[in-house]
Scaffold this motif. Structure first.
Motif, PDB file in Angstrom:
ATOM      1  N   ARG A  49      26.410  37.773   7.259  1.00 49.24           N
ATOM      2  CA  ARG A  49      27.004  39.034   7.718  1.00 49.24           C
ATOM      3  C   ARG A  49      28.401  39.228   7.121  1.00 49.24           C
ATOM      4  O   ARG A  49      28.742  40.313   6.663  1.00 49.24           O
ATOM      5  N   ARG A  50      29.184  38.171   7.088  1.00 46.92           N
ATOM      6  CA  ARG A  50      30.525  38.270   6.480  1.00 46.92           C
ATOM      7  C   ARG A  50      30.409  38.579   4.994  1.00 46.92           C
ATOM      8  O   ARG A  50      31.160  39.398   4.460  1.00 46.92           O
ATOM      9  N   PHE A  51      29.477  37.915   4.310  1.00 47.35           N
ATOM     10  CA  PHE A  51      29.289  38.148   2.882  1.00 47.35           C
ATOM     11  C   PHE A  51      28.837  39.583   2.635  1.00 47.35           C
ATOM     12  O   PHE A  51      29.326  40.258   1.728  1.00 47.35           O
ATOM     13  N   GLU A  80      26.960  51.034   4.681  1.00 48.42           N
ATOM     14  CA  GLU A  80      27.353  50.885   6.076  1.00 48.42           C
ATOM     15  C   GLU A  80      27.584  49.411   6.396  1.00 48.42           C
ATOM     16  O   GLU A  80      26.800  48.546   6.002  1.00 48.42           O
ATOM     17  N   PHE A  81      28.668  49.144   7.126  1.00 46.07           N
ATOM     18  CA  PHE A  81      28.964  47.777   7.551  1.00 46.07           C
ATOM     19  C   PHE A  81      27.965  47.345   8.621  1.00 46.07           C
ATOM     20  O   PHE A  81      27.427  48.161   9.356  1.00 46.07           O
ATOM     21  N   PHE A  82      27.728  46.044   8.708  1.00 45.57           N
ATOM     22  CA  PHE A  82      26.860  45.485   9.741  1.00 45.57           C
ATOM     23  C   PHE A  82      27.748  45.023  10.877  1.00 45.57           C
ATOM     24  O   PHE A  82      28.439  44.012  10.768  1.00 45.57           O
ATOM     25  N   ARG A  83      27.744  45.796  11.942  1.00 42.36           N
ATOM     26  CA  ARG A  83      28.555  45.474  13.119  1.00 42.36           C
ATOM     27  C   ARG A  83      27.613  45.115  14.243  1.00 42.36           C
ATOM     28  O   ARG A  83      26.844  45.953  14.685  1.00 42.36           O
ATOM     29  N   GLN A  84      27.699  43.886  14.697  1.00 34.57           N
ATOM     30  CA  GLN A  84      26.844  43.446  15.790  1.00 34.57           C
ATOM     31  C   GLN A  84      27.627  43.526  17.072  1.00 34.57           C
ATOM     32  O   GLN A  84      28.734  43.012  17.164  1.00 34.57           O
ATOM     33  N   GLY A  85      27.065  44.166  18.061  1.00 35.03           N
ATOM     34  CA  GLY A  85      27.732  44.300  19.348  1.00 35.03           C
ATOM     35  C   GLY A  85      28.297  45.690  19.535  1.00 35.03           C
ATOM     36  O   GLY A  85      28.335  46.500  18.625  1.00 35.03           O
ATOM     37  N   GLY A 128      31.177  48.614  20.764  1.00 36.68           N
ATOM     38  CA  GLY A 128      32.611  48.877  20.721  1.00 36.68           C
ATOM     39  C   GLY A 128      33.279  48.456  19.440  1.00 36.68           C
ATOM     40  O   GLY A 128      34.470  48.220  19.403  1.00 36.68           O
ATOM     41  N   GLN A 129      32.528  48.350  18.354  1.00 40.66           N
ATOM     42  CA  GLN A 129      33.106  47.935  17.099  1.00 40.66           C
ATOM     43  C   GLN A 129      32.998  49.087  16.097  1.00 40.66           C
ATOM     44  O   GLN A 129      32.241  49.024  15.142  1.00 40.66           O
ATOM     45  N   GLU A 130      33.727  50.122  16.349  1.00 37.66           N
ATOM     46  CA  GLU A 130      33.700  51.291  15.467  1.00 37.66           C
ATOM     47  C   GLU A 130      34.536  51.022  14.221  1.00 37.66           C
ATOM     48  O   GLU A 130      35.496  50.263  14.254  1.00 37.66           O
ATOM     49  N   ALA A 131      34.172  51.699  13.174  1.00 35.49           N
ATOM     50  CA  ALA A 131      34.912  51.565  11.923  1.00 35.49           C
ATOM     51  C   ALA A 131      36.282  52.214  12.070  1.00 35.49           C
ATOM     52  O   ALA A 131      36.417  53.257  12.696  1.00 35.49           O
ATOM     53  N   PRO A 132      37.321  51.608  11.502  1.00 34.17           N
ATOM     54  CA  PRO A 132      38.639  52.236  11.548  1.00 34.17           C
ATOM     55  C   PRO A 132      38.621  53.521  10.733  1.00 34.17           C
ATOM     56  O   PRO A 132      37.954  53.629   9.731  1.00 34.17           O
ATOM     57  N   ARG A 133      39.340  54.481  11.207  1.00 33.99           N
ATOM     58  CA  ARG A 133      39.395  55.785  10.523  1.00 33.99           C
ATOM     59  C   ARG A 133      40.620  55.871   9.652  1.00 33.99           C
ATOM     60  O   ARG A 133      41.616  55.397   9.808  1.00 33.99           O
TER      61      ARG A 133
END
Length: 178
Positions: free
Chosen positions: A134-136, A166-171, A173-178
């Protein structure tokens, strides 16, 4: 002389476009490859979940609701179409798997089961690999998105219809910064 000068400038521009385009293709392929690594780990986890549920069922039958939820989340995660939905479902599945693994504290027989311990070990290893993948992947997405959004490659990206990944955000409340 002027013709040679214009020809040289045109050649430099074409070479620059080719280099930028090839860099964008390489970055997009890196994202695809990184996603493939995540998908492999998710598939490995999905393959272990039914075995884990079966192992726990014999010892903790009254935890049926949790076991049914895990099976349902696995099915929904495998069928998820969008990356956002898949990430959310995988986050929920990971939480429920952790709850199942925590059941060993309440059931000493389960804690002593060699099958359960092997599954637990495998799941921990998969989660470690998944975290790395996921980090990679997110690093590859960042690199591609940076190329698409910075000058001069953004000109080539727009002309060649490259889109941001698109980033892989698990969980939650982890929105992308604007």
């Amino acid at each position: 002389m002027l013709v040679w000068g214009l020809g040289a400038v045109a050649l430099i521009v074409v070479a620059a476009v080719i280099v930028l385009f090839n860099g964008l293709v390489a970055a997009r392929n890196q994202v695809r490859s990184a996603w493939s690594d995540i998908d492999v780990q998710l598939t490995r986890r999905h393959d272990l979940v039914p075995q884990l549920v079966a192992a726990v069922q014999g010892y903790a039958g009254h935890e049926r609701a949790t076991l049914v939820l895990v099976a349902e989340l696995r099915t929904r995660a495998m069928a998820a179409a969008s990356l956002r939905d898949k990430a959310q479902l995988e986050g929920e599945l990971a939480e429920q798997v952790q709850r199942i693994l925590a059941l060993q504290e309440s059931y000493p027989d389960l804690k002593a089961s060699a099958n359960f311990l092997a599954l637990q070990r495998d799941l921990v290893a998969i989660e470690d690999h998944l975290q790395y993948a996921r980090r990679f992947y997110n690093g590859a997405v960042r690199d591609l998105n940076n190329r698409i959004e910075t000058f001069p490659s953004l000109l080539v990206a727009r002309a060649a219809n490259f889109g941001a990944a698109e980033f892989f955000r698990q969980g939650e409340g982890q929105e992308a910064p604007r």
